[in-house]
Design a protein around this motif. Structure first.
Motif, PDB file in Angstrom:
ATOM      1  N   GLU A  89      42.080  89.988  96.862  1.00 53.01           N
ATOM      2  CA  GLU A  89      43.279  89.345  97.419  1.00 53.01           C
ATOM      3  C   GLU A  89      43.105  87.832  97.454  1.00 53.01           C
ATOM      4  O   GLU A  89      44.064  87.084  97.208  1.00 53.01           O
ATOM      5  CB  GLU A  89      43.556  89.886  98.825  1.00 53.01           C
ATOM      6  N   ILE A  90      41.905  87.364  97.753  1.00 58.78           N
ATOM      7  CA  ILE A  90      41.623  85.921  97.712  1.00 58.78           C
ATOM      8  C   ILE A  90      41.723  85.420  96.276  1.00 58.78           C
ATOM      9  O   ILE A  90      42.352  84.394  95.994  1.00 58.78           O
ATOM     10  CB  ILE A  90      40.218  85.622  98.279  1.00 58.78           C
ATOM     11  N   LEU A  91      41.135  86.155  95.372  1.00 57.35           N
ATOM     12  CA  LEU A  91      41.132  85.768  93.965  1.00 57.35           C
ATOM     13  C   LEU A  91      42.550  85.674  93.407  1.00 57.35           C
ATOM     14  O   LEU A  91      42.856  84.789  92.591  1.00 57.35           O
ATOM     15  CB  LEU A  91      40.325  86.784  93.158  1.00 57.35           C
ATOM     16  N   ALA A  92      43.426  86.551  93.867  1.00 57.64           N
ATOM     17  CA  ALA A  92      44.795  86.608  93.342  1.00 57.64           C
ATOM     18  C   ALA A  92      45.598  85.345  93.623  1.00 57.64           C
ATOM     19  O   ALA A  92      46.646  85.124  93.012  1.00 57.64           O
ATOM     20  CB  ALA A  92      45.520  87.824  93.918  1.00 57.64           C
ATOM     21  N   VAL A  93      45.101  84.483  94.522  1.00 53.61           N
ATOM     22  CA  VAL A  93      45.807  83.234  94.813  1.00 53.61           C
ATOM     23  C   VAL A  93      45.908  82.370  93.559  1.00 53.61           C
ATOM     24  O   VAL A  93      46.786  81.508  93.461  1.00 53.61           O
ATOM     25  CB  VAL A  93      45.116  82.467  95.961  1.00 53.61           C
ATOM     26  N   TYR A  94      45.029  82.594  92.578  1.00 53.20           N
ATOM     27  CA  TYR A  94      45.089  81.828  91.338  1.00 53.20           C
ATOM     28  C   TYR A  94      46.380  82.084  90.552  1.00 53.20           C
ATOM     29  O   TYR A  94      46.704  81.339  89.625  1.00 53.20           O
ATOM     30  CB  TYR A  94      43.867  82.104  90.471  1.00 53.20           C
ATOM     31  N   HIS A  95      47.102  83.129  90.900  1.00 51.43           N
ATOM     32  CA  HIS A  95      48.398  83.384  90.266  1.00 51.43           C
ATOM     33  C   HIS A  95      49.529  82.609  90.943  1.00 51.43           C
ATOM     34  O   HIS A  95      50.641  82.570  90.421  1.00 51.43           O
ATOM     35  CB  HIS A  95      48.712  84.879  90.289  1.00 51.43           C
ATOM     36  N   GLU A  96      49.257  81.990  92.091  1.00 50.54           N
ATOM     37  CA  GLU A  96      50.316  81.304  92.833  1.00 50.54           C
ATOM     38  C   GLU A  96      49.798  80.004  93.448  1.00 50.54           C
ATOM     39  O   GLU A  96      50.027  79.720  94.625  1.00 50.54           O
ATOM     40  CB  GLU A  96      50.881  82.224  93.923  1.00 50.54           C
ATOM     41  N   LEU A  97      49.124  79.188  92.664  1.00 49.12           N
ATOM     42  CA  LEU A  97      48.607  77.918  93.161  1.00 49.12           C
ATOM     43  C   LEU A  97      49.723  76.878  93.254  1.00 49.12           C
ATOM     44  O   LEU A  97      50.653  76.862  92.450  1.00 49.12           O
ATOM     45  CB  LEU A  97      47.499  77.411  92.240  1.00 49.12           C
ATOM     46  N   ASP A  98      49.591  75.982  94.231  1.00 43.53           N
ATOM     47  CA  ASP A  98      50.586  74.933  94.428  1.00 43.53           C
ATOM     48  C   ASP A  98      50.561  73.956  93.256  1.00 43.53           C
ATOM     49  O   ASP A  98      49.497  73.531  92.806  1.00 43.53           O
ATOM     50  CB  ASP A  98      50.309  74.160  95.720  1.00 43.53           C
ATOM     51  N   VAL A  99      51.755  73.569  92.785  1.00 43.53           N
ATOM     52  CA  VAL A  99      51.862  72.600  91.702  1.00 43.53           C
ATOM     53  C   VAL A  99      51.864  71.187  92.296  1.00 43.53           C
ATOM     54  O   VAL A  99      52.422  70.948  93.366  1.00 43.53           O
ATOM     55  CB  VAL A  99      53.137  72.857  90.870  1.00 43.53           C
ATOM     56  N   PHE A 100      51.208  70.258  91.616  1.00 40.46           N
ATOM     57  CA  PHE A 100      51.205  68.871  92.082  1.00 40.46           C
ATOM     58  C   PHE A 100      52.616  68.284  92.011  1.00 40.46           C
ATOM     59  O   PHE A 100      53.404  68.636  91.114  1.00 40.46           O
ATOM     60  CB  PHE A 100      50.238  68.022  91.252  1.00 40.46           C
ATOM     61  N   ASP A 101      52.915  67.368  92.916  1.00 40.66           N
ATOM     62  CA  ASP A 101      54.283  66.862  93.087  1.00 40.66           C
ATOM     63  C   ASP A 101      54.852  66.179  91.845  1.00 40.66           C
ATOM     64  O   ASP A 101      56.065  66.209  91.623  1.00 40.66           O
ATOM     65  CB  ASP A 101      54.344  65.886  94.263  1.00 40.66           C
ATOM     66  N   ASP A 102      53.993  65.547  91.055  1.00 36.23           N
ATOM     67  CA  ASP A 102      54.478  64.767  89.918  1.00 36.23           C
ATOM     68  C   ASP A 102      54.692  65.592  88.654  1.00 36.23           C
ATOM     69  O   ASP A 102      55.239  65.080  87.668  1.00 36.23           O
ATOM     70  CB  ASP A 102      53.478  63.651  89.604  1.00 36.23           C
ATOM     71  N   VAL A 103      54.292  66.848  88.667  1.00 34.21           N
ATOM     72  CA  VAL A 103      54.201  67.623  87.432  1.00 34.21           C
ATOM     73  C   VAL A 103      55.565  67.886  86.803  1.00 34.21           C
ATOM     74  O   VAL A 103      55.805  67.564  85.628  1.00 34.21           O
ATOM     75  CB  VAL A 103      53.442  68.943  87.671  1.00 34.21           C
ATOM     76  N   ARG A 104      56.487  68.488  87.544  1.00 37.53           N
ATOM     77  CA  ARG A 104      57.765  68.892  86.944  1.00 37.53           C
ATOM     78  C   ARG A 104      58.550  67.680  86.439  1.00 37.53           C
ATOM     79  O   ARG A 104      59.005  67.653  85.287  1.00 37.53           O
ATOM     80  CB  ARG A 104      58.587  69.697  87.942  1.00 37.53           C
ATOM     81  N   ASP A 105      58.723  66.675  87.286  1.00 40.33           N
ATOM     82  CA  ASP A 105      59.489  65.499  86.886  1.00 40.33           C
ATOM     83  C   ASP A 105      58.784  64.724  85.786  1.00 40.33           C
ATOM     84  O   ASP A 105      59.422  64.238  84.843  1.00 40.33           O
ATOM     85  CB  ASP A 105      59.731  64.577  88.087  1.00 40.33           C
TER      86      ASP A 105
END
Length: 226
Positions: A89-105
């Motif tokens: 369950e801890i390992l599975a967090v790699y499927h939902e890591l937070d994206v850095f703020d500058d990435v999408r834009d």
């Protein structure tokens, strides 16, 4: 060779620590570990060490499995006894890591400017699929390129050359963007231009030279290329 923006037609991005924040994995540990920070740091450093070693002794296996083994080692070192289910369950967090703020834009600006964008990562395809979906960048990417495709991890030159073939781009026309110093060196050694994203305002590992360019965000890369 100095940074040459006029040569760049394709931009490749690392995934973990560059697009998404692996420190977020510490949150998953915090629910089960009294002091998660040293466990998290050992987990990350060991997973990278395993990839370096695997390249030298032909012991490749998918990065998710490497990451699992590294997490188990970190738990064992710190004397933390949890169930296999809790570990996974801890390992599975790699499927939902937070994206850095500058990435999408930032990536959107580069996409609008006409650059072909790819991810080149140690992550296996399943990890990359979930990362791209969770980060919300699928519409900006031409594709993802995984170490799993050739069974070789960064910073081996073979992976960067494979990425050039997969993107149908001359390798010298690729700028590789990453927060990992070893990844910058690997890309440059293979013939790409290496762009270091200084995510934590830390010093550069200068034992073998400097990156072709240092940036603090993806927005800076757009400005450097224009």
């Amino acid at each position: 060779m100095p940074f040459d923006p006029d040569r760049v037609t394709t931009i490749t991005f690392d995934s973990y620590s560059t697009i998404v924040d692996v420190e977020a994995a510490q949150k998953a540990l915090a629910d089960r570990v009294d002091d998660p920070r040293p466990v998290s740091r050992l987990w990350r450093s060991r997973s990278l060490a395993y990839t370096f070693l695997a390249n030298q002794i032909d012991a490749y296996k998918p990065f998710y499995e490497m990451n699992r083994d590294a997490l188990q080692y970190a738990l064992d070192v710190h004397g933390i006894d949890i169930t296999t289910e809790e570990r996974d369950e801890i390992l599975a967090v790699y499927h939902e890591l937070d994206v850095f703020d500058d990435v999408r834009d930032g990536m959107n600006k580069l996409y609008d400017a006409g650059y072909d964008l790819y991810v080149v990562s140690n992550g296996n395809p399943e990890m990359l699929d979930s990362m791209v979906e969770f980060a919300g960048i699928g519409g900006l990417l031409e594709d993802t390129v995984s170490a799993d495709e050739i069974g070789t991890f960064k910073p081996a030159a073979e992976l960067y050359r494979h990425a050039a073939e997969r993107t149908a781009t001359d390798i010298e026309e690729i700028a590789h963007v990453t927060a990992g110093y070893f990844d910058v060196y690997g890309a440059m050694h293979a013939g790409m231009q290496g762009i270091w994203v200084n995510r934590d305002d830390g010093p550069w590992d200068s034992f073998a030279g400097d990156p072709d360019r240092t940036i603090e965000s993806f927005h800076d890369l757009h400005d450097e290329l224009m």
